[in-house]
Design a protein around this motif. Structure first.
Motif, PDB file in Angstrom:
ATOM      1  N   THR A 197       0.822  -1.198   0.000  1.00 23.58           N
ATOM      2  CA  THR A 197       0.000   0.000   0.000  1.00 23.58           C
ATOM      3  C   THR A 197       0.862   1.256   0.000  1.00 23.58           C
ATOM      4  N   GLU A 198       1.887   1.279   0.821  1.00 22.05           N
ATOM      5  CA  GLU A 198       2.768   2.440   0.883  1.00 22.05           C
ATOM      6  C   GLU A 198       3.475   2.687  -0.445  1.00 22.05           C
ATOM      7  N   ALA A 199       3.708   1.613  -1.210  1.00 21.58           N
ATOM      8  CA  ALA A 199       4.376   1.747  -2.504  1.00 21.58           C
ATOM      9  C   ALA A 199       3.397   1.916  -3.661  1.00 21.58           C
ATOM     10  N   GLY A 200       2.097   1.896  -3.373  1.00 18.36           N
ATOM     11  CA  GLY A 200       1.099   2.015  -4.432  1.00 18.36           C
ATOM     12  C   GLY A 200       0.959   0.773  -5.289  1.00 18.36           C
ATOM     13  N   VAL A 201       1.246  -0.398  -4.717  1.00 14.28           N
ATOM     14  CA  VAL A 201       1.186  -1.674  -5.433  1.00 14.28           C
ATOM     15  C   VAL A 201      -0.001  -2.480  -4.913  1.00 14.28           C
ATOM     16  N   GLN A 202      -0.778  -3.026  -5.821  1.00 14.57           N
ATOM     17  CA  GLN A 202      -1.905  -3.871  -5.427  1.00 14.57           C
ATOM     18  C   GLN A 202      -1.391  -5.175  -4.829  1.00 14.57           C
ATOM     19  N   ALA A 203      -1.966  -5.573  -3.706  1.00 17.87           N
ATOM     20  CA  ALA A 203      -1.622  -6.841  -3.054  1.00 17.87           C
ATOM     21  C   ALA A 203      -2.779  -7.815  -3.211  1.00 17.87           C
ATOM     22  N   GLY A 204      -2.522  -9.072  -2.903  1.00 17.41           N
ATOM     23  CA  GLY A 204      -3.585 -10.068  -2.984  1.00 17.41           C
ATOM     24  C   GLY A 204      -3.165 -11.376  -2.376  1.00 17.41           C
ATOM     25  N   PHE A 205      -4.153 -12.236  -2.139  1.00 13.22           N
ATOM     26  CA  PHE A 205      -3.917 -13.503  -1.458  1.00 13.22           C
ATOM     27  C   PHE A 205      -4.858 -14.578  -2.002  1.00 13.22           C
ATOM     28  N   HIS A 206      -4.417 -15.815  -1.895  1.00 11.95           N
ATOM     29  CA  HIS A 206      -5.266 -16.986  -2.095  1.00 11.95           C
ATOM     30  C   HIS A 206      -5.793 -17.381  -0.721  1.00 11.95           C
ATOM     31  N   ALA A 207      -7.110 -17.394  -0.555  1.00  6.65           N
ATOM     32  CA  ALA A 207      -7.712 -17.812   0.707  1.00  6.65           C
ATOM     33  C   ALA A 207      -9.037 -18.501   0.416  1.00  6.65           C
ATOM     34  N   ILE A 208      -9.179 -19.728   0.893  1.00  6.68           N
ATOM     35  CA  ILE A 208     -10.381 -20.522   0.630  1.00  6.68           C
ATOM     36  C   ILE A 208     -11.147 -20.827   1.910  1.00  6.68           C
ATOM     37  N   GLY A 209     -10.472 -21.388   2.932  1.00  2.00           N
ATOM     38  CA  GLY A 209     -11.137 -21.750   4.176  1.00  2.00           C
ATOM     39  C   GLY A 209     -11.545 -20.534   4.993  1.00  2.00           C
TER      40      GLY A 209
END
Length: 537
Positions: free
Chosen positions: A310-322
């Motif tokens: 966020t501080e670098a202006g980059v989109q983050a993301g995760f794989h989460a199922i449970g």
């Protein structure tokens, strides 16, 4: 994508154009790589002599091209061109297919296959290592399960990797990642390029104009991602947005994201595994196993990743199922927002891939944190229902809570639809149908909402609000379809779920009621360039 022809203008007329600017539009003008005008057949006459080309649609439907928001392109191509066990009807059938594939590829160093699912076989189990060794003629063979979160390997391949004492059980976790890396390292650049071309060609034939490639060090390689992005830049075909699934811990990690040309630091950044492989992380144990799955990242690590991105202006993301994994994500993103400010977190539209086991609390958190749910309706179509894999793993009551698309949309959570191919096939209309006719009816959404999530939703998930819709000024990414009657469908299956009343002022879409034929793509256009044209059409 490279510019292969001079800028041209095209008038498409005598059809149906799916556009929010005019629900009765029958014509469209494209100027180079941009939509220039949309309107009626009568008004189209004034453009006919001022364009380079006039196309008679002959009643065909024009829509925005689909965006598949979660794909593994090389693996999809390898499945298209290699050993695909997704349709194997039984364990003996799978072993017979392996023998035939091995015999057909005598010189290949490591053989690869995908798609086995023991829950669909009468035997209810995968092959033993001895059975696999025999079928493979004692050659190195890697077989990923349908969910790609566990795999089988022959003794000859296991000898190349240090994974401890091998057993008959499918490989999961670090052992699986190590064996997968060894298997994929044997894929030559020529094989990889052929697979990537095959996947992009197949996607274009289905009206898909953009792919979100979910790459990462435990999934593919930096070379695989950069080669794919270079191919997409050099050759006509679907656009590719690359995501790199590696946790960012410092500026070096952010530099790697930029150097790779990735759109974001996410995709399959694993917080947990999958339900089919018993590795999705749950709050309560599985119904058919005495444990609650695997946790690969905790809330603190998630917070660090999101805050740095966020501080670098980059989109983050995760794989989460449970449900426990999804909770870890929302707790981590909340902690990051406390550091960086909630508005900055919301602005970047950080993503969660799959997000299958949601609760009212996590749905509310997604909405508050501005998280995008990148979901795969074919998962429900394949594994949902009272006797499906979800019910086997979780019990019927918990299984009914999965993939609550209607609740997510009601809460204002943006949806982006995808396939996770090769986990489930590239099939955009099938995904729209699966979302609209969910196995748990209360989770269904309208065909229009599902279609929007599979077109504009994918672009928004990648940070673009100006695309995925046919309006003047938008990118000329569209598909032309041969289809039946156009209707307006609503998600409530307790009543008639379609209407042809033109007074609704809502543009129609194909009738996707189960049992009806899906539309056929006649042409797919990306940035004004035709990347697929059906022969004799």
């Amino acid at each position: 994508m490279s510019q292969t022809t001079p800028k041209r203008s095209v008038l498409l007329r005598n059809g149906f154009v799916y556009s929010p600017t005019d629900p009765f539009a029958t014509a469209m003008v494209v100027d180079g790589d941009t939509v220039a005008w949309i309107g009626s057949e009568g008004a189209a006459d004034s453009f006919a002599t001022g364009v380079d080309e006039v196309t008679d649609l002959d009643g065909a439907l024009v829509t925005p091209a689909f965006t598949d928001a979660h794909v593994h392109t090389t693996a999809t191509g390898l499945a298209l061109t290699g050993l695909d066990l997704s349709t194997a009807a039984s364990l003996p059938d799978a072993l017979a297919r392996i023998r035939a594939h091995v015999a057909a590829h005598p010189g290949q160093d490591v053989l690869l296959g995908h798609g086995w699912d023991e829950t669909r076989w009468p035997q209810g189990r995968p092959p033993t290592r001895a059975e696999l060794d025999e079928a493979a003629g004692n050659r190195p063979l890697y077989l990923s399960r349908t969910d790609v979160h566990s795999a089988l390997a022959t003794t000859a391949l296991l000898k190349r990797v240090s994974v401890g004492e091998p057993t008959d059980a499918p490989l999961t976790g670090d052992a699986h990642h190590a064996v997968r890396r060894a298997a994929h390292a044997a894929v030559t650049p020529a094989q990889r390029e052929a697979a990537q071309r095959a996947a992009r060609r197949h996607a274009a034939s289905l009206g898909i104009g953009s792919l979100h490639e979910c790459a990462g060090p435990d999934i593919s390689s930096e070379a695989d991602l950069t080669a794919l992005l270079a191919l997409a830049a050099a050759e006509p075909g679907p656009r590719v947005f690359g995501y790199w699934a590696e946790a960012v811990t410092d500026a070096t990690g952010l530099d790697r994201i930029r150097d790779l040309g990735a759109t974001g630091a996410g995709g399959d950044l694993f917080v947990d595994g999958s339900l089919g492989s018993h590795t999705a992380c749950l709050h309560a144990p599985y119904a058919d196993a005495a444990h609650s799955g695997a946790a690969y990242l905790d809330a603190a690590a998630i917070a660090d990743h999101v805050a740095l991105c966020t501080e670098a202006g980059v989109q983050a993301g995760f794989h989460a199922i449970g449900d426990a994994a999804v909770t870890a994500v929302t707790e981590g993103v909340r902690k990051a927002a406390e550091r960086t400010g909630l508005a900055r977190v919301r602005a970047l539209r950080h993503r969660v891939e799959h997000a299958e086991m949601m609760t009212p609390a996590t749905i509310a958190d997604f909405a508050d944190l501005g998280l995008v749910a990148s979901v795969q309706p074919a998962f429900d179509a394949t594994w949902g229902g009272e006797d499906g894999m979800y019910a086997q793993r979780l019990g019927a009551d918990r299984a009914r809570t999965l993939n609550p698309y209607a609740a997510l949309l009601r809460a204002g959570v943006p949806l982006a639809l995808g396939s996770d191919s090769p986990v489930t096939p590239l099939d955009p209309w099938g995904a729209v149908r699966a979302a609209a006719f969910h196995r748990t009816p209360s989770h269904s959404v309208s065909v229009r909402a599902a279609f929007t999530a599979h077109t504009r939703g994918g672009w928004r998930a990648a940070g673009r609000d100006d695309a995925g819709v046919l309006v003047p000024g938008a990118p000329a990414d569209y598909a032309v379809w041969r289809t039946g009657d156009l209707v307006v469908q609503v998600p409530d299956q307790r009543v008639s779920n379609w209407s042809t009343d033109p007074r609704s002022g809502t543009p129609g879409l194909p009738d996707l009621t189960p049992g009806t034929d899906a539309p056929t793509a006649l042409r797919t256009v990306v940035a004004g360039h035709t990347v697929f044209a059906r022969p004799n059409e």
